[in-house]
Structure formats: C-alpha cells, structure tokens
Scaffold this motif. Structure first.
Motif, short mmCIF file in Angstrom:
data_model
loop_
_atom_site.label_atom_id
_atom_site.label_comp_id
_atom_site.label_asym_id
_atom_site.label_seq_id
_atom_site.Cartn_x
_atom_site.Cartn_y
_atom_site.Cartn_z
N VAL A 1 -4.78 -12.35 -10.47
CA VAL A 1 -4.56 -12.15 -11.90
C VAL A 1 -5.71 -11.36 -12.51
CG1 VAL A 1 -4.31 -13.31 -14.12
CG2 VAL A 1 -3.13 -14.22 -12.10
N ASP A 2 -6.94 -11.75 -12.18
CA ASP A 2 -8.12 -11.09 -12.75
C ASP A 2 -8.17 -9.61 -12.40
OD1 ASP A 2 -8.89 -13.51 -13.81
OD2 ASP A 2 -10.35 -13.97 -12.22
N HIS A 3 -7.78 -9.28 -11.17
CA HIS A 3 -7.87 -7.89 -10.70
C HIS A 3 -6.60 -7.08 -10.99
CE1 HIS A 3 -11.73 -8.10 -8.64
NE2 HIS A 3 -11.38 -9.26 -8.10
N ARG A 4 -5.61 -7.71 -11.58
CA ARG A 4 -4.34 -7.05 -11.90
C ARG A 4 -3.72 -6.38 -10.67
NH1 ARG A 4 -5.36 -2.91 -14.62
NH2 ARG A 4 -7.63 -2.98 -14.57
N ALA A 5 -3.82 -7.07 -9.55
CA ALA A 5 -3.24 -6.55 -8.31
C ALA A 5 -1.72 -6.64 -8.36
CB ALA A 5 -3.77 -7.32 -7.11
N THR A 6 -1.05 -5.66 -7.77
CA THR A 6 0.42 -5.71 -7.67
C THR A 6 0.90 -6.07 -6.27
OG1 THR A 6 0.63 -3.35 -7.13
CG2 THR A 6 0.59 -3.96 -9.48
N ALA A 7 -0.04 -6.07 -5.31
CA ALA A 7 0.31 -6.44 -3.93
C ALA A 7 -0.85 -7.20 -3.31
CB ALA A 7 0.63 -5.20 -3.09
N LEU A 8 -0.52 -8.18 -2.49
CA LEU A 8 -1.51 -8.96 -1.73
C LEU A 8 -1.17 -8.85 -0.26
CD1 LEU A 8 -3.76 -11.09 -1.32
CD2 LEU A 8 -1.97 -12.84 -1.57
N LEU A 9 -2.13 -8.42 0.55
CA LEU A 9 -1.93 -8.31 1.98
C LEU A 9 -2.69 -9.43 2.68
CD1 LEU A 9 -2.24 -4.46 2.55
CD2 LEU A 9 -0.28 -5.80 1.77
N LEU A 10 -2.03 -10.05 3.66
CA LEU A 10 -2.60 -11.17 4.40
C LEU A 10 -3.31 -10.65 5.64
CD1 LEU A 10 0.52 -13.51 4.18
CD2 LEU A 10 -1.52 -13.57 2.72
N LEU A 11 -4.61 -10.56 5.57
CA LEU A 11 -5.43 -10.18 6.73
C LEU A 11 -6.14 -11.43 7.22
CD1 LEU A 11 -4.70 -7.42 5.54
CD2 LEU A 11 -7.02 -6.65 5.99
N VAL A 12 -5.31 -12.41 7.60
CA VAL A 12 -5.79 -13.74 7.96
C VAL A 12 -4.95 -14.29 9.10
CG1 VAL A 12 -6.66 -14.29 5.65
CG2 VAL A 12 -4.28 -14.80 6.22
N GLY A 13 -5.42 -15.40 9.67
CA GLY A 13 -4.75 -16.03 10.79
C GLY A 13 -3.45 -16.72 10.41
N HIS A 14 -2.65 -16.97 11.43
CA HIS A 14 -1.35 -17.63 11.28
C HIS A 14 -1.33 -18.84 12.21
CE1 HIS A 14 2.94 -18.26 11.07
NE2 HIS A 14 3.07 -18.05 12.37
N PRO A 15 -0.88 -20.02 11.79
CA PRO A 15 -0.24 -20.27 10.50
C PRO A 15 -1.19 -20.43 9.32
CG PRO A 15 -0.23 -22.26 11.81
CD PRO A 15 -0.77 -21.18 12.71
N GLU A 16 -2.42 -20.85 9.59
CA GLU A 16 -3.36 -21.02 8.47
C GLU A 16 -4.51 -20.04 8.57
OE1 GLU A 16 -2.95 -22.68 5.84
OE2 GLU A 16 -1.16 -23.78 6.43
N PRO A 17 -4.93 -19.51 7.42
CA PRO A 17 -4.52 -19.89 6.05
C PRO A 17 -3.34 -19.13 5.49
CG PRO A 17 -6.37 -18.39 5.92
CD PRO A 17 -6.10 -18.60 7.41
N ALA A 18 -2.66 -18.31 6.31
CA ALA A 18 -1.60 -17.46 5.78
C ALA A 18 -0.52 -18.26 5.06
CB ALA A 18 -0.97 -16.63 6.92
N VAL A 19 -0.05 -19.35 5.68
CA VAL A 19 1.04 -20.12 5.10
C VAL A 19 0.64 -20.72 3.75
CG1 VAL A 19 2.41 -22.22 5.39
CG2 VAL A 19 2.23 -20.57 7.27
N SER A 20 -0.55 -21.26 3.67
CA SER A 20 -1.00 -21.87 2.41
C SER A 20 -1.16 -20.83 1.31
CB SER A 20 -2.32 -22.61 2.63
OG SER A 20 -2.13 -23.73 3.47
N ILE A 21 -1.63 -19.65 1.66
CA ILE A 21 -1.78 -18.59 0.66
C ILE A 21 -0.41 -18.20 0.12
CG2 ILE A 21 -2.48 -16.20 0.27
CD1 ILE A 21 -4.66 -16.65 2.41
N VAL A 22 0.56 -18.01 1.01
CA VAL A 22 1.89 -17.62 0.57
C VAL A 22 2.48 -18.67 -0.36
CG1 VAL A 22 4.27 -17.17 1.31
CG2 VAL A 22 2.36 -16.18 2.58
N ARG A 23 2.37 -19.94 0.00
CA ARG A 23 2.91 -21.01 -0.84
C ARG A 23 2.27 -21.00 -2.23
NH1 ARG A 23 2.74 -25.45 3.91
NH2 ARG A 23 4.87 -25.22 4.70
N SER A 24 0.96 -20.85 -2.28
CA SER A 24 0.27 -20.85 -3.57
C SER A 24 0.71 -19.68 -4.44
CB SER A 24 -1.24 -20.81 -3.36
OG SER A 24 -1.70 -22.01 -2.77
N VAL A 25 0.78 -18.50 -3.85
CA VAL A 25 1.14 -17.32 -4.64
C VAL A 25 2.60 -17.39 -5.08
CG1 VAL A 25 1.41 -14.81 -4.55
CG2 VAL A 25 -0.62 -15.88 -3.55
N ARG A 26 3.47 -17.80 -4.19
CA ARG A 26 4.90 -17.87 -4.52
C ARG A 26 5.18 -18.86 -5.67
NH1 ARG A 26 6.65 -13.36 -2.34
NH2 ARG A 26 7.56 -13.44 -0.27
#
Length: 371
Positions: A203-228
């Motif tokens: 929100v602060d950076h006014r980003a329109t896209a977020l790319l997941l450059l992280v491991g799977h399942p974590e923290p990728a899954v938790s990030i997706v849930r939070s953003v969604r």
C-alpha cells in the motif's frame, strides 16, 4: 582441471554391462520435493522406453539416483560417488544453486553433466565443455516475464524476496529489463517482514504487482493468503516467475486463492505427437498432470541416449558431442550452442510461456503470454 575419472572399462563393455547414468534429484525436504518427483518420473520413463528399444547397442541403461535434498554439499558428494561408480554421464537437478555446485564438481572430474531444470545463468564459474543444459537461462525466461508485466500494465512492481543467489539474480534481471522501459522494482526483504507487513508495504509503495521470490510452501503460501484477504489490495496482481503454482500442492494448499498467479512454464502451446504420447504416459505414472519439469527429465535422457549410442560410455567424446546434438524432444528440436554469459552448452531456446490457474477452474492452466 583435474584429469577425467575413468569411464567403465573395456572389459565391462564387452561383458554387456549396463550403461549407467547418474541422476541428481531433490527428493526430500527442504528441497522442492514435488519438482523432484516430476523430474524423476520423466527420467525413469525415458530410461524404460530407451531400454525397451534396445538400450545402448544392446546394453540397458541403468539410472543411478541420488537425492540432493536441495543441499549443494550433498550434490558434490553425490557427483564424486557417481564418478567412482563409473557413470557415463550425469543428469537432472532442479535447484539452481545445487546444480551450480554439481556442475563445478563435474567439470573438475571431467564428467559430462546434462542439467535438466536449473536456470541460473552462471551455472559454472568459467566456461566448460563438460556441462550442457536444457532449461532456459534465467535471464531469458525472466525477461519474457517482465515483458508480460509491462504488457499487462504493471510498472510499479514489488518483489518479496529471500536471500539467495537465485532470487537476487532474478530481481536484478527484472530491474535491468524494466527500468529502461519505465518500470520500477521495489524490493521487500522477507527476513524483516511478516506477511501482514508485506501488505502494508504494498500500500505504501503503491505497487500494482507483487512477485514471490521466496520458498514454497512457506513463506509463499502465507504471503498469498494475507494479500488476497486484504481489502486494500483487491486489485493487485500476485506473480511467481519461478513457478511455485505449477504443482498441484499449490492449489491444494491455497484453494481459490491459488488462481490468477502468473508463472513461467517451459512448454509449447501445443504438444506434437511425441509430446502428447509422453504426456499421457507421465500422467499415468504420476497420477496427475505432468509439469514441464517432467518433460525436462524425459528430454534429458532422450538426448543422453542419443549421444551414448554414438559414443558409448566415453566421457570425453560425450562432452565433445554437445554442439552436434540434433534430437527431436517432447517440446521441439534440441540443439546446443554457447550464448554469452552462461559458460555451458545451452538449448537455445526451449519454448517459454507465462501461465496461471484459471479462477473459474483452478486445475486448468491458461496461457497468458509466450516468448
């Protein structure tokens, strides 16, 4: 470079001993086990079919599998062991940092290595004749992904990144490609941020896209849930260029949240007759739709079998044959050349797609962009 280790002896060949191929596969955590399972399925299917067709001049191919568990040191030890066992060549590996360690050791030992899936551009520290690769270099695929982002109207792109050579390289490729075209890459350090804090930063950076450059399942899954589930970010696009959504477990863990997360996949828009037949066989073997990684495994053995039929188990002659390979694989005709900054023999290029899971049917993949 040290002297090449000895291939199987003339006596072994005369006695009809098997032709051994060493397979480096990530099969246990913390590796991406789903990718390893698909890679191994492709390798094993191609070995079985090659042996059904007579093997290598009547000698069966034997796949000698070693689990790398995403650990470069385990990979180096496996390469040493497989060299002592007399394998004619190495195949496989998915994780780029692990493949880089294996490639360096194979180069030192004079052992041909056909890397199936790792994409890090600098797979070796210096140019080598011993290593070839089927997967596209990271810079090639991720530039195509960057073009997709621009075409979709995204110029303020945040990357949630963990520290690793692979993720750092990916962020640099995106930044270098997007900046001259008006794009901005904002790096979010996942060592310091929780998934909730990621939402605030977007929100602060006014980003329109977020790319997941992280491991799977974590923290990728938790990030997706939070953003969604953050109403402030209802319009933001989540992307995963490294391919985390490719495997069924992504959809199992995230349900409807798994959809509309574009990722890179190395398949053509339409498979030819060989690809379609292999796709059916892999589906039966895996019990699910095969990923592009399974096709990479199959094509790896297809190429090695073709080379070994011409040169037997002679390691030096195998390495010398990379520029002369011309094999019809499951995803197109495979030939190797030496693009700048890779240091290895490279298939230029496998087909590249940007795809996502269809929100109306998360088990179905949609092609969004090709390169």
């Amino acid at each position: 470079m040290s002297a090449p280790s000895a291939p199987p002896s003339e006596a072994e060949r005369a006695a009809g001993a098997s032709v051994r191929i060493g397979a480096l596969v990530p099969l246990t955590r913390p590796a991406w086990v789903e990718a390893g399972r698909h890679l191994l399925a492709g390798l094993e299917l191609a070995v079985r079919e090659a042996n059904d067709a007579g093997g290598i001049a009547g000698r069966p191919i034997e796949l000698v599998v070693r689990d790398t568990a995403a650990d470069p040191r385990k990979a180096e030890a496996a390469v040493d062991e497989l060299a002592r066992l007399g394998v004619a060549a190495l195949a496989g590996e998915y994780h780029s940092v692990v493949a880089r360690a294996a490639a360096a050791r194979a180069d030192a030992l004079g052992l041909p290595f056909l890397c199936s899936s790792a994409v890090l551009d600098a797979l070796t520290a210096q140019p080598t004749q011993w290593v070839a690769r089927l997967a596209p270099a990271q810079s090639h695929g991720w530039r195509i992904y960057a073009d997709f982002l621009l075409g979709a109207g995204h110029s303020r792109i945040a990357v949630a990144a963990e520290p690793s050579v692979y993720w750092t390289s990916g962020a640099r490729i995106l930044r270098d490609h997007l900046a001259p075209r008006g794009g901005t890459v904002i790096e979010l350090d996942m060592r310091a941020l929780t998934p909730t804090a990621v939402c605030d930063a977007l929100v602060d950076h006014r980003a329109t896209a977020l790319l997941l450059l992280v491991g799977h399942p974590e923290p990728a899954v938790s990030i997706v849930r939070s953003v969604r589930h953050d109403r402030r970010l209802a319009e933001i696009m989540i992307g995963a260029p490294a391919g985390q959504p490719e495997f069924a477990r992504w959809a199992t863990l995230l349900g409807n949240d798994s959809a509309a997360v574009p990722f890179l996949r190395y398949l053509p828009e339409r498979l030819g007759p060989l690809g379609a037949r292999v796709e059916k066989a892999l589906r039966e073997r895996l019990g699910e739709a095969p990923s592009f990684v399974a096709f990479e495994g199959y094509d790896t053995v297809l190429v090695l079998a073709d080379v070994l039929r011409s040169h037997g188990g002679d390691r030096a002659r195998t390495a010398e044959s990379w520029p002369h390979v011309a094999v019809e694989g499951t995803r197109g005709r495979i030939r190797f050349s030496r693009p700048p900054d890779t240091g290895v023999w490279q298939w230029v290029w496998p087909p590249v797609q940007v795809v996502d899971r269809d929100p109306a049917e998360p088990d179905r993949l949609r092609i969004l962009h090709t390169g």
